[in-house]
Enzyme design. Structure first.
Site, PDB file in Angstrom:
ATOM      1  N   LEU A 242       5.265  24.727 -20.200  1.00 35.51           N
ATOM      2  CA  LEU A 242       5.039  23.585 -21.082  1.00 35.51           C
ATOM      3  C   LEU A 242       6.068  23.699 -22.190  1.00 35.51           C
ATOM      4  O   LEU A 242       6.347  24.808 -22.662  1.00 35.51           O
ATOM      5  CB  LEU A 242       3.632  23.633 -21.694  1.00 35.51           C
ATOM      6  CG  LEU A 242       2.469  22.955 -20.973  1.00 35.51           C
ATOM      7  CD1 LEU A 242       1.177  23.245 -21.725  1.00 35.51           C
ATOM      8  CD2 LEU A 242       2.671  21.453 -20.835  1.00 35.51           C
ATOM      9  N   ASP A 243       6.630  22.577 -22.630  1.00 34.88           N
ATOM     10  CA  ASP A 243       7.580  22.612 -23.732  1.00 34.88           C
ATOM     11  C   ASP A 243       6.966  23.299 -24.947  1.00 34.88           C
ATOM     12  O   ASP A 243       5.754  23.249 -25.159  1.00 34.88           O
ATOM     13  CB  ASP A 243       7.976  21.185 -24.154  1.00 34.88           C
ATOM     14  CG  ASP A 243       8.792  20.489 -23.078  1.00 34.88           C
ATOM     15  OD1 ASP A 243       9.429  21.192 -22.281  1.00 34.88           O
ATOM     16  OD2 ASP A 243       8.779  19.252 -23.054  1.00 34.88           O
ATOM     17  N   LYS A 244       7.813  23.906 -25.765  1.00 34.17           N
ATOM     18  CA  LYS A 244       7.332  24.599 -26.965  1.00 34.17           C
ATOM     19  C   LYS A 244       6.495  23.694 -27.869  1.00 34.17           C
ATOM     20  O   LYS A 244       5.462  24.125 -28.388  1.00 34.17           O
ATOM     21  CB  LYS A 244       8.533  25.172 -27.742  1.00 34.17           C
ATOM     22  CG  LYS A 244       8.148  26.144 -28.842  1.00 34.17           C
ATOM     23  CD  LYS A 244       9.387  26.825 -29.409  1.00 34.17           C
ATOM     24  CE  LYS A 244       9.013  27.845 -30.478  1.00 34.17           C
ATOM     25  NZ  LYS A 244      10.194  28.561 -31.001  1.00 34.17           N
TER      26      LYS A 244
END
Length: 234
Positions: A104-106
């Site tokens: 998942l993106d930061k």
């Protein structure tokens, strides 16, 4: 030894719970593995009784297999690289060596699965398997039917057209989207293509595993029923 009893080297390494098969392939290419004293190559197989060494040391015994659901907060990075101070492994602090299945993106939040079972990773991530992932997204301005139709119908990003998706409006600037693929920053890129900016992005389901009421920053092991249903789909 009968070849029938052998398994691929990368599968053998991943079964020890120390890495995924992809990472094992990289270690093989880097010349870090030997089988019975001989430098290993990709495609090698391991038979019962073979001695496999990593950096000159025997591999650990295979641990109990772990499957974890984690509610990732914003700011945590889905990497096992300990040099990244925001890495997901140190944040969870599990006593066993685990690694995330996908990412998942930061800035994104929500459900991510982690495991020490390298055999579980590829079947879940393989695009052609078309496994569903569900997200709740908030954007910077009101959405309309045209936006929903275009998000659902496929958009040109990263040199390809995204696969059709299920999209449902939940509020003036909020929608649910169910994807069957996982391109890099896919939802953010799709919204940007239509002139919108993602403000919040939360994954609430991967296949049959739901985030449900799991608090942010907390994790739980998958139940026996969840694992049974997951394995059926794989």
């Amino acid at each position: 030894m009968s070849q029938d009893n052998s398994i691929s080297l990368n599968k053998y390494i991943s079964s020890k719970g120390i890495c995924s098969r992809r990472e094992a392939d990289r270690w093989i290419e880097e010349g870090r593995l030997k089988i019975n004293g001989q430098l290993a190559k990709k495609g090698n197989r391991v038979s019962p009784g073979d001695e496999v060494l990593l950096d000159g040391k025997a591999l650990p015994k295979a641990p109990k297999k772990l499957y974890i659901a984690f509610h990732k907060p914003a700011g945590v990075t889905c990497t096992t690289d300990r040099r990244d101070r925001s890495n997901i492994v140190d944040f969870i602090g599990h006593k066993e060596r685990i690694f995330p299945i996908g990412r998942l993106d930061k800035p994104s939040t929500g459900l991510i699965l982690l495991t020490n079972d390298g055999d579980m990773v590829n079947p879940i991530l393989r695009v052609e398997n078309g496994h569903e992932k569900e997200y709740i997204v908030t954007v910077d301005k009101p959405i309309n039917r045209r936006f929903l139709q275009r998000m659902a119908g496929g958009l040109p990003i990263l040199g390809q057209i995204t696969k059709k998706a299920q999209v449902e409006q939940l509020g003036p600037k909020r929608f649910r989207i169910i994807l069957k693929q996982g391109l890099n920053r896919q939802i953010r890129r799709m919204c940007e293509y239509l002139g919108y900016e993602v403000r919040t992005l939360k994954r609430v389901r991967i296949m049959n595993i739901e985030l449900d009421q799991l608090p942010k920053g907390q994790w739980r092991e998958l139940s026996a029923q969840e694992l049974k249903n997951l394995e059926k789909q794989l």
